[in-house]
Motif scaffolding. Structure first.
Motif, mmCIF file in Angstrom:
data_model
loop_
_atom_site.group_PDB
_atom_site.id
_atom_site.type_symbol
_atom_site.label_atom_id
_atom_site.label_comp_id
_atom_site.label_asym_id
_atom_site.label_seq_id
_atom_site.Cartn_x
_atom_site.Cartn_y
_atom_site.Cartn_z
ATOM 1 N N PRO A 1 23.224 -52.650 46.502
ATOM 2 C CA PRO A 1 22.678 -52.743 45.139
ATOM 3 C C PRO A 1 23.747 -53.288 44.181
ATOM 4 O O PRO A 1 24.898 -52.861 44.214
ATOM 5 C CB PRO A 1 22.310 -51.300 44.795
ATOM 6 C CG PRO A 1 22.157 -50.616 46.119
ATOM 7 C CD PRO A 1 23.131 -51.302 47.043
ATOM 8 N N PHE A 2 23.340 -54.245 43.358
ATOM 9 C CA PHE A 2 24.286 -54.838 42.421
ATOM 10 C C PHE A 2 24.897 -53.776 41.510
ATOM 11 O O PHE A 2 26.057 -53.868 41.148
ATOM 12 C CB PHE A 2 23.592 -55.924 41.592
ATOM 13 C CG PHE A 2 23.480 -57.253 42.302
ATOM 14 C CD1 PHE A 2 23.110 -57.330 43.635
ATOM 15 C CD2 PHE A 2 23.736 -58.420 41.628
ATOM 16 C CE1 PHE A 2 23.007 -58.552 44.284
ATOM 17 C CE2 PHE A 2 23.633 -59.652 42.258
ATOM 18 C CZ PHE A 2 23.270 -59.710 43.589
ATOM 19 N N SER A 3 24.106 -52.775 41.153
ATOM 20 C CA SER A 3 24.620 -51.714 40.271
ATOM 21 C C SER A 3 25.721 -50.905 40.951
ATOM 22 O O SER A 3 26.593 -50.363 40.284
ATOM 23 C CB SER A 3 23.488 -50.795 39.823
ATOM 24 O OG SER A 3 22.855 -50.225 40.957
ATOM 25 N N ALA B 1 22.278 -57.881 32.720
ATOM 26 C CA ALA B 1 23.093 -58.943 33.321
ATOM 27 C C ALA B 1 22.957 -58.900 34.839
ATOM 28 O O ALA B 1 22.889 -59.945 35.497
ATOM 29 C CB ALA B 1 24.550 -58.799 32.913
ATOM 30 N N LEU B 2 22.907 -57.707 35.401
ATOM 31 C CA LEU B 2 22.758 -57.572 36.851
ATOM 32 C C LEU B 2 21.423 -58.121 37.336
ATOM 33 O O LEU B 2 21.351 -58.763 38.390
ATOM 34 C CB LEU B 2 22.921 -56.112 37.275
ATOM 35 C CG LEU B 2 24.311 -55.522 37.124
ATOM 36 C CD1 LEU B 2 24.311 -54.054 37.531
ATOM 37 C CD2 LEU B 2 25.326 -56.305 37.928
ATOM 38 N N PHE C 1 28.796 -53.559 41.126
ATOM 39 C CA PHE C 1 29.313 -53.865 39.790
ATOM 40 C C PHE C 1 28.905 -52.755 38.822
ATOM 41 O O PHE C 1 28.073 -52.952 37.937
ATOM 42 C CB PHE C 1 28.756 -55.212 39.302
ATOM 43 C CG PHE C 1 28.925 -56.330 40.288
ATOM 44 C CD1 PHE C 1 30.165 -56.910 40.506
ATOM 45 C CD2 PHE C 1 27.831 -56.810 41.004
ATOM 46 C CE1 PHE C 1 30.314 -57.947 41.420
ATOM 47 C CE2 PHE C 1 27.967 -57.851 41.908
ATOM 48 C CZ PHE C 1 29.212 -58.417 42.128
ATOM 49 N N PRO C 2 29.489 -51.556 38.961
ATOM 50 C CA PRO C 2 29.026 -50.392 38.189
ATOM 51 C C PRO C 2 29.226 -50.491 36.675
ATOM 52 O O PRO C 2 28.528 -49.816 35.931
ATOM 53 C CB PRO C 2 29.841 -49.237 38.767
ATOM 54 C CG PRO C 2 31.054 -49.872 39.354
ATOM 55 C CD PRO C 2 30.622 -51.237 39.818
ATOM 56 N N LEU D 1 26.830 -59.010 50.258
ATOM 57 C CA LEU D 1 26.219 -58.455 49.054
ATOM 58 C C LEU D 1 24.690 -58.461 49.147
ATOM 59 O O LEU D 1 24.041 -57.458 48.883
ATOM 60 C CB LEU D 1 26.662 -59.248 47.822
ATOM 61 C CG LEU D 1 26.102 -58.804 46.480
ATOM 62 C CD1 LEU D 1 26.535 -57.380 46.144
ATOM 63 C CD2 LEU D 1 26.546 -59.764 45.391
ATOM 64 N N LEU D 2 24.115 -59.599 49.525
ATOM 65 C CA LEU D 2 22.656 -59.757 49.537
ATOM 66 C C LEU D 2 21.993 -59.226 50.803
ATOM 67 O O LEU D 2 20.780 -59.055 50.840
ATOM 68 C CB LEU D 2 22.285 -61.235 49.386
ATOM 69 C CG LEU D 2 22.752 -61.921 48.109
ATOM 70 C CD1 LEU D 2 22.341 -63.372 48.125
ATOM 71 C CD2 LEU D 2 22.208 -61.208 46.892
#
Length: 114
Positions: free
Chosen positions: A35-37, A47-48, A40-41, A4-5
């Motif tokens: 990208p977190f978005s 929050a993201l 986690f769409p 993820l990172l």
């Protein structure tokens, strides 16, 4: 985590003290962060942003509890001025083959045998 990172920066890897972890991360193939978005769409952008700060690779980049509670995500939920706060405490642990394990607070208190 690195999926993820992405791969940590070389400077971050160089700060790792555990030799096995250092070897593992140094030899890891380079990964790009997602990208977190994108991952986690359906999550609220505020929050993201907070999640991204909390999951930073380096602990020095994590927000404190007080900083997290003052994040815009919690604007209508938390009142930082009402939250308890305390000085951080750092423990020192000394290990001696002759006297056993000694622990104490870093704030000048003497170490006691455990």
């Amino acid at each position: 985590m690195t999926d993820l990172l992405g791969t940590p920066l070389p400077e971050a890897i160089d700060r790792i003290r555990n030799e096995n972890d250092w070897i593992y991360l140094s030899s890891m193939r380079k990964k790009k962060p997602i990208p977190f978005s994108q991952k986690f769409p359906n999550v609220v952008p505020l929050a993201l942003c907070l999640l991204e700060r909390m999951l930073a690779f380096e602990p020095k980049d994590h927000p404190t509890a007080e900083e997290a509670l003052s994040d815009p995500y919690f604007k209508n939920l938390a009142k930082v001025e009402r939250e308890p706060s305390a000085q951080s405490v750092r423990w020192i642990i000394q290990i001696s083959s002759q006297s056993g394990i000694m622990m104490g607070l870093a704030q000048g208190k003497s170490l006691g045998k455990q």
